[in-house]
Design a protein around this motif. Structure first.
Motif, PDB file in Angstrom:
ATOM      1  N   GLU A  32       9.076   6.023  19.638  1.00  0.00           N
ATOM      2  CA  GLU A  32       9.831   6.943  18.780  1.00  0.00           C
ATOM      3  C   GLU A  32       9.674   6.594  17.298  1.00  0.00           C
ATOM      4  O   GLU A  32       9.501   7.477  16.463  1.00  0.00           O
ATOM      5  CB  GLU A  32      11.319   6.936  19.159  1.00  0.00           C
ATOM      6  CG  GLU A  32      11.616   7.533  20.529  1.00  0.00           C
ATOM      7  CD  GLU A  32      11.328   9.033  20.609  1.00  0.00           C
ATOM      8  OE1 GLU A  32      11.121   9.676  19.561  1.00  0.00           O
ATOM      9  OE2 GLU A  32      11.293   9.556  21.733  1.00  0.00           O
ATOM     10  N   LEU A  33       9.741   5.309  16.975  1.00  0.00           N
ATOM     11  CA  LEU A  33       9.652   4.916  15.564  1.00  0.00           C
ATOM     12  C   LEU A  33       8.225   5.095  15.035  1.00  0.00           C
ATOM     13  O   LEU A  33       8.033   5.487  13.883  1.00  0.00           O
ATOM     14  CB  LEU A  33      10.152   3.482  15.364  1.00  0.00           C
ATOM     15  CG  LEU A  33      11.625   3.250  15.746  1.00  0.00           C
ATOM     16  CD1 LEU A  33      12.069   1.853  15.353  1.00  0.00           C
ATOM     17  CD2 LEU A  33      12.555   4.292  15.114  1.00  0.00           C
ATOM     18  N   ILE A  34       7.247   4.847  15.901  1.00  0.00           N
ATOM     19  CA  ILE A  34       5.861   5.080  15.479  1.00  0.00           C
ATOM     20  C   ILE A  34       5.607   6.587  15.328  1.00  0.00           C
ATOM     21  O   ILE A  34       4.945   7.021  14.390  1.00  0.00           O
ATOM     22  CB  ILE A  34       4.852   4.415  16.449  1.00  0.00           C
ATOM     23  CG1 ILE A  34       4.981   2.881  16.350  1.00  0.00           C
ATOM     24  CG2 ILE A  34       3.422   4.844  16.136  1.00  0.00           C
ATOM     25  CD1 ILE A  34       4.173   2.100  17.376  1.00  0.00           C
ATOM     26  N   SER A  35       6.190   7.386  16.214  1.00  0.00           N
ATOM     27  CA  SER A  35       6.088   8.853  16.076  1.00  0.00           C
ATOM     28  C   SER A  35       6.656   9.304  14.738  1.00  0.00           C
ATOM     29  O   SER A  35       6.070  10.147  14.056  1.00  0.00           O
ATOM     30  CB  SER A  35       6.869   9.578  17.170  1.00  0.00           C
ATOM     31  OG  SER A  35       6.340   9.319  18.419  1.00  0.00           O
ATOM     32  N   ASN A  36       7.804   8.752  14.381  1.00  0.00           N
ATOM     33  CA  ASN A  36       8.420   9.135  13.111  1.00  0.00           C
ATOM     34  C   ASN A  36       7.530   8.740  11.932  1.00  0.00           C
ATOM     35  O   ASN A  36       7.411   9.485  10.958  1.00  0.00           O
ATOM     36  CB  ASN A  36       9.805   8.500  12.962  1.00  0.00           C
ATOM     37  CG  ASN A  36      10.842   9.196  13.828  1.00  0.00           C
ATOM     38  OD1 ASN A  36      10.584  10.240  14.404  1.00  0.00           O
ATOM     39  ND2 ASN A  36      12.023   8.596  13.916  1.00  0.00           N
ATOM     40  N   ALA A  37       6.918   7.573  12.030  1.00  0.00           N
ATOM     41  CA  ALA A  37       6.013   7.113  10.971  1.00  0.00           C
ATOM     42  C   ALA A  37       4.825   8.063  10.873  1.00  0.00           C
ATOM     43  O   ALA A  37       4.412   8.464   9.773  1.00  0.00           O
ATOM     44  CB  ALA A  37       5.545   5.688  11.277  1.00  0.00           C
ATOM     45  N   SER A  38       4.312   8.458  12.025  1.00  0.00           N
ATOM     46  CA  SER A  38       3.172   9.363  12.064  1.00  0.00           C
ATOM     47  C   SER A  38       3.550  10.762  11.542  1.00  0.00           C
ATOM     48  O   SER A  38       2.812  11.372  10.764  1.00  0.00           O
ATOM     49  CB  SER A  38       2.646   9.415  13.500  1.00  0.00           C
ATOM     50  OG  SER A  38       1.766  10.476  13.662  1.00  0.00           O
ATOM     51  N   ASP A  39       4.723  11.248  11.943  1.00  0.00           N
ATOM     52  CA  ASP A  39       5.226  12.532  11.418  1.00  0.00           C
ATOM     53  C   ASP A  39       5.332  12.469   9.896  1.00  0.00           C
ATOM     54  O   ASP A  39       4.974  13.418   9.193  1.00  0.00           O
ATOM     55  CB  ASP A  39       6.631  12.835  11.963  1.00  0.00           C
ATOM     56  CG  ASP A  39       6.625  13.217  13.453  1.00  0.00           C
ATOM     57  OD1 ASP A  39       5.530  13.383  14.031  1.00  0.00           O
ATOM     58  OD2 ASP A  39       7.729  13.334  14.028  1.00  0.00           O
ATOM     59  N   ALA A  40       5.840  11.331   9.381  1.00  0.00           N
ATOM     60  CA  ALA A  40       6.057  11.181   7.933  1.00  0.00           C
ATOM     61  C   ALA A  40       4.719  11.198   7.186  1.00  0.00           C
ATOM     62  O   ALA A  40       4.609  11.754   6.088  1.00  0.00           O
ATOM     63  CB  ALA A  40       6.810   9.886   7.645  1.00  0.00           C
ATOM     64  N   ILE A  41       3.696  10.623   7.797  1.00  0.00           N
ATOM     65  CA  ILE A  41       2.365  10.613   7.186  1.00  0.00           C
ATOM     66  C   ILE A  41       1.762  12.020   7.219  1.00  0.00           C
ATOM     67  O   ILE A  41       1.196  12.487   6.231  1.00  0.00           O
ATOM     68  CB  ILE A  41       1.457   9.568   7.883  1.00  0.00           C
ATOM     69  CG1 ILE A  41       1.886   8.167   7.432  1.00  0.00           C
ATOM     70  CG2 ILE A  41      -0.014   9.822   7.590  1.00  0.00           C
ATOM     71  CD1 ILE A  41       1.198   7.025   8.152  1.00  0.00           C
ATOM     72  N   ASP A  42       1.932  12.717   8.339  1.00  0.00           N
ATOM     73  CA  ASP A  42       1.475  14.118   8.424  1.00  0.00           C
ATOM     74  C   ASP A  42       2.114  14.961   7.323  1.00  0.00           C
ATOM     75  O   ASP A  42       1.457  15.762   6.682  1.00  0.00           O
ATOM     76  CB  ASP A  42       1.885  14.739   9.772  1.00  0.00           C
ATOM     77  CG  ASP A  42       0.930  14.373  10.889  1.00  0.00           C
ATOM     78  OD1 ASP A  42      -0.111  13.736  10.605  1.00  0.00           O
ATOM     79  OD2 ASP A  42       1.222  14.723  12.048  1.00  0.00           O
ATOM     80  N   LYS A  43       3.434  14.761   7.147  1.00  0.00           N
ATOM     81  CA  LYS A  43       4.150  15.550   6.130  1.00  0.00           C
ATOM     82  C   LYS A  43       3.612  15.229   4.747  1.00  0.00           C
ATOM     83  O   LYS A  43       3.402  16.121   3.935  1.00  0.00           O
ATOM     84  CB  LYS A  43       5.653  15.261   6.175  1.00  0.00           C
ATOM     85  CG  LYS A  43       6.341  15.866   7.381  1.00  0.00           C
ATOM     86  CD  LYS A  43       7.824  15.477   7.392  1.00  0.00           C
ATOM     87  CE  LYS A  43       8.406  15.648   8.783  1.00  0.00           C
ATOM     88  NZ  LYS A  43       9.718  15.000   8.913  1.00  0.00           N
ATOM     89  N   TYR A  44       3.424  13.932   4.475  1.00  0.00           N
ATOM     90  CA  TYR A  44       2.909  13.533   3.166  1.00  0.00           C
ATOM     91  C   TYR A  44       1.555  14.181   2.924  1.00  0.00           C
ATOM     92  O   TYR A  44       1.304  14.781   1.878  1.00  0.00           O
ATOM     93  CB  TYR A  44       2.780  12.003   3.071  1.00  0.00           C
ATOM     94  CG  TYR A  44       2.418  11.557   1.675  1.00  0.00           C
ATOM     95  CD1 TYR A  44       3.380  11.001   0.835  1.00  0.00           C
ATOM     96  CD2 TYR A  44       1.132  11.744   1.178  1.00  0.00           C
ATOM     97  CE1 TYR A  44       3.063  10.627  -0.458  1.00  0.00           C
ATOM     98  CE2 TYR A  44       0.807  11.381  -0.116  1.00  0.00           C
ATOM     99  CZ  TYR A  44       1.773  10.820  -0.925  1.00  0.00           C
ATOM    100  OH  TYR A  44       1.457  10.470  -2.216  1.00  0.00           O
ATOM    101  N   HIS A  45       0.686  14.063   3.903  1.00  0.00           N
ATOM    102  CA  HIS A  45      -0.667  14.598   3.751  1.00  0.00           C
ATOM    103  C   HIS A  45      -0.628  16.105   3.537  1.00  0.00           C
ATOM    104  O   HIS A  45      -1.280  16.636   2.634  1.00  0.00           O
ATOM    105  CB  HIS A  45      -1.515  14.244   4.973  1.00  0.00           C
ATOM    106  CG  HIS A  45      -2.930  14.693   4.832  1.00  0.00           C
ATOM    107  ND1 HIS A  45      -3.762  14.169   3.865  1.00  0.00           N
ATOM    108  CD2 HIS A  45      -3.645  15.625   5.502  1.00  0.00           C
ATOM    109  CE1 HIS A  45      -4.937  14.765   3.945  1.00  0.00           C
ATOM    110  NE2 HIS A  45      -4.894  15.651   4.925  1.00  0.00           N
TER     111      HIS A  45
END
Ligand code: ADP
Ligand code: MG
Length: 169
Positions: A32-45
């Motif tokens: 879950e926490l890695i998913s959130n990190a990945s979601d946050a990177i997608d959003k940034y990009h």
């Protein structure tokens, strides 16, 4: 007489119930926490492609570190981070998914080509299945200050200003 009342909740009990009904394995917190990190990177990009004030990052990364002696696991990303308001909205409001909101906003703008995992708004709280205390250090490109959210998963959480290099969480 006709009055409207709000339900009172014991957030700790509600969190426990919710988390234990959704997850059978405690280890899932890491996903879950890695998913959130990945979601946050997608959003940034995604935002860096459409907004000039968001610089493209040279390298996106998620780092998982452990300190056995201190019994601390740290998951860090250089994604979109959170402003003070977003911390209160996303982490301070149980079952509110910032990601779902983000997707809905894109849908309205007809730009729904981003696939993001989160949408239930409870994944973050799975961290409380394994941790006595959860700290979130975060900086948004839309905010001058960086903040730390901390909570023991009981009825309160704290937010303080911190020094943090670079955006991300
Ligand atoms: P979901 O991922 O389903 O939206 P979560 O409970 O996992 O729900 O997370 C709630 C919200 O907290 C996310 O939607 C996001 O807005 C915010 N959030 C959590 N982790 C991060 C992170 N690493 N970076 C930026 N925002 C985050
Ligand atoms: Mg999530």
């Amino acid at each position: 007489m006709n009055q409207t009342f709000e339900f009172k909740t014991e957030s700790k009990r509600l969190l426990d119930l919710m988390i234990h009904s959704i997850y059978t394995n405690k280890e899932i917190f890491l996903r879950e926490l890695i998913s959130n990190a990945s979601d946050a990177i997608d959003k940034y990009h995604f935002l860096s492609l459409s907004q000039e004030e968001i610089q493209t990052q040279e390298k996106y990364e998620i780092v998982v570190e452990t300190n056995e002696k201190k019994r601390v696991i740290t998951i860090s990303d250089n994604g979109i981070g959170m402003t003070y308001e977003e911390i209160n909205d996303s982490l301070g409001t149980i079952a509110k998914s910032g990601t779902l909101e983000f997707l809905e906003k894109l849908k309205k703008e007809n730009k729904n080509d981003l696939q993001t995992i989160g949408q239930f708004g409870v994944g973050f709280y799975s961290a409380f299945m394994v941790a006595k205390k959860v700290e979130v250090d975060t900086k948004s490109p839309y905010s001058k200050e960086a903040y730390r959210f901390s909570s023991t998963g009981e009825d309160t959480y704290q937010i303080e200003e911190i020094k943090k290099e670079g955006v991300g969480t």
